[in-house]
Motif scaffolding. Structure first.
Motif: not given
Ligand SMILES: Nc1ncnc2c1ncn2[C@@H]1O[C@H](COP(=O)(O)OP(=O)(O)OP(=O)(O)O)[C@@H](O)[C@H]1O
Ligand SMILES: [Mg+2]
Lengths: 326, 251
Positions: A194-196, A198-199
């Motif tokens: 998820s974008p999360f 990735q961070v």
């Protein structure tokens, strides 16, 4: 240790646009198929035990392999949830789905409080703080009136799912546990991709750089800590219903150690590694049970061999051979 | 706020157990300029950067950015104000691809990315911009290469692309060209010149010909203190500067 796993992540990233990469979809289908035939070939309670610990290890790996945070106290969430769901089912008469939910909520709260305090520390200090909190939970479980002390909470009723489906037979319970495991695994898979996620990987790789890009990294670390604790709670709560038991073993520090072992043997930072690690450890414990204390010694030896020979774990090595993230 | 000053430090001091790495430094960076911070090894340049971006807390002193006192702010919040730094030691995300590295910065446009339930497919909206940024620093063909596998000079270029992806109003670059070959140095120097058109840049750099050709103002630091300040012609003639450099073994 995660080098090999991410080697092909560029390709994976491209495939991700079209959904899950094909080989991951194939593994999920394989797991589903294996899960469906397993109770006909193996003892269902044994397979359920593997599934619960596999989910526990996957939850732990989310924190260690993707968040880069080594917790030495994950038994607190696993065992804490086991106690709460056992109590909810036995004393409050909750149906199994609500009993499990109570355990999950409890571990989420516990994870939020402990996580918020622990993430202020780095590295080994972080691990020590999580261990200290887990020991607090252990001593609480030993002393508190509702946990049953040395006996734990026994004879927990499995009840009727949604008030209708009786879970008394291992067979019907098995498919519920399989659904919980696959659901949990899919959620973890999504979190990672998820974008999360990735961070999270960026923070794991280089926290100062992530900060310099404007990410308030502590909040991400707390978020993944809570997610990991909650999913560990799901595993523990389910385990309490399966074995109709919540005991001090579930909150003991050796439980925290075991999940580290499972994750490392299977391959930390791989999606599917912890499942393999859990299967290996649970199988060993089951079939070598007659050997008593030797099980621990053998486990220790396997661990040492793992660390020395293939640090990436079973699935990590496999991923390197196949040049595909697993 | 002094006229045209975007970043100002007053009496900036950092003490490490009795050792003053930076002492009483006052610095005014004017909007739109390329301002170089130079000085021999160990002069306190990186420490200054760490203080200005709050990766270290100053023992004493005050920092203002665009008239706002940022002395008590967190480093992430300072980055969010548009004051973005790079690091002296190459700082990439080694197990992410070059494209993913840049995308991490572009992703900041979404605000916080706590949406763990959403597929990372949503990030592909940034791919085109990421490719442009990679092309700008000569990394077009390395899109799918893991950042950790890039040669050193390329890593530095990737860092600059990642920093630029935030479109910051002000950049703090700590030795952006260290370890680069001639060709890369020229390309990055041209890039810095180009991006400085609508940005302010504070740069630490040892390559004095680059400093000479790029910077509007130069501050020379030695032993934690400001030794001289001015344009290249002024600073390079200053006897104290010449002495500090020769004394530290520089030519
Ligand atoms: N965390 C720290 N603890 C103690 N001393 C430090 C610390 N960071 C830096 N120093 C010291 O402060 C002085 C200035 O260091 P700094 O890294 O700022 O120098 P610099 O000008 O960036 O040098 P270089 O050109 O080598 O990068 C050095 O003597 C260094 O040893
Ligand atoms: Mg430096």
């Amino acid at each position: 240790m995660t080098a090999a796993i991410e080697t092909q992540s560029g390709i994976a990233g491209q495939q991700a646009r079209a959904g899950m990469p094909a080989h991951h979809a194939a593994i999920f289908i394989g797991l589903l198929a294996a899960g469906l035939v397993a109770p006909f070939l193996l003892y269902p309670v044994f397979v359920m035990k593997v599934l619960c610990f596999a989910l526990f290890a996957c939850a732990f790996n989310l924190l260690l392999g993707y968040g880069g945070l080594l917790s030495f106290g994950h038994a607190a969430y696993f065992g804490g949830a086991a106690y709460v769901s056992a109590h909810a089912a036995k004393v409050w008469g909750f149906p199994p789905e609500l009993a499990i939910l109570s355990g999950v909520v409890a571990s989420a709260i516990l994870g939020t409080v402990f996580g918020a305090l622990a993430i202020r520390r780095q590295g080994i200090y972080f691990a020590m703080v999580t261990l200290a909190f887990a020991q607090m939970v252990f001593f609480f479980s030993l002393q508190a009136p509702f946990t049953g002390g040395e006996d734990g909470i026994q004879a927990v009723p499995r009840g009727n799912l949604f008030g209708v489906l009786s879970l008394r037979s291992d067979f019907s319970l098995y498919f519920v546990v399989l659904a919980i495991f696959l659901g949990g695994l899919l959620l973890i898979y999504r979190i990672i991709h998820s974008p999360f996620g990735q961070v999270l990987k960026a923070i794991r790789e280089n926290e100062p750089r992530a900060i310099s890009l404007g990410y308030r990294t502590n909040r991400y670390k707390l978020a993944v800590f809570v997610l990991s604790a909650t999913l560990a709670g799901l595993a523990g709560a389910t385990k309490a219903i399966v074995f109709q038991l919540a005991s001090l073993t579930d909150v003991h520090w050796s439980m925290s150690g075991e999940v580290v072992l499972m994750t490392l043997i299977g391959g930390m930072g791989t999606v599917f590694g912890p499942i393999v690690g859990a299967a290996v450890i649970v199988t060993m414990q089951n079939y070598l049970a007659t050997m008593g204390a030797w099980v621990t010694v053998i486990q220790g030896c396997i661990f040492v061999i793992c660390v020395l020979l293939f640090r990436e774990g079973v699935v990590g090595v496999l991923a390197r051979w196949l040049k595909k993230p697993l | 706020m002094q006229d045209g000053v975007i970043l100002a430090a007053e009496d900036l001091t950092k003490e490490f157990k009795g050792f003053y790495a930076v002492e009483g430094v006052s610095l005014n960076v004017r909007k739109g300029q390329i301002h170089a911070l130079i000085g021999p090894n160990g002069a306190g340049k990186t420490t200054c950067f760490n203080l200005l971006t709050k990766f270290l807390s100053p023992t004493r002193g005050r920092i203002t950015y665009k008239g706002q006192d940022i002395t008590a702010m967190s480093p992430a919040d300072i980055a969010r104000l548009g004051l973005v730094r790079s690091f002296q030691i190459s700082a990439v995300f080694p197990h992410l691809t070059a494209l993913e590295n840049v995308r991490i910065a572009l992703q900041r446009q979404r605000g916080d990315s706590f949406d763990f339930w959403r597929s990372q497919k949503v990030l592909s909206q940034f791919d085109d911009r990421a490719r442009e940024l990679l092309a700008d620093v000569g990394l077009a063909q390395f899109e799918t290469t893991l950042a950790g596998d890039l040669p050193y000079g390329r890593k530095r270029a990737l860092e600059i692309a990642t920093t630029l992806a935030l479109d910051p109003e002000m950049l703090l670059l700590d030795e952006p060209m260290a370890g680069m070959g001639h060709e890369d140095v020229d390309r990055i120097a041209a890039l810095i010149k180009r991006i400085s058109a609508d940005r302010t840049i504070l740069m630490v750099e040892h390559n004095l010909s680059v400093v000479a050709s790029l910077s509007d103002t130069i501050t020379v630091l030695a032993r934690g203190k400001v030794l001289a300040e001015g344009d290249y012609a002024t600073v390079s003639k200053d006897p104290r500067v010449v002495e500090a450099y020769i004394g530290a073994g520089h030519g």
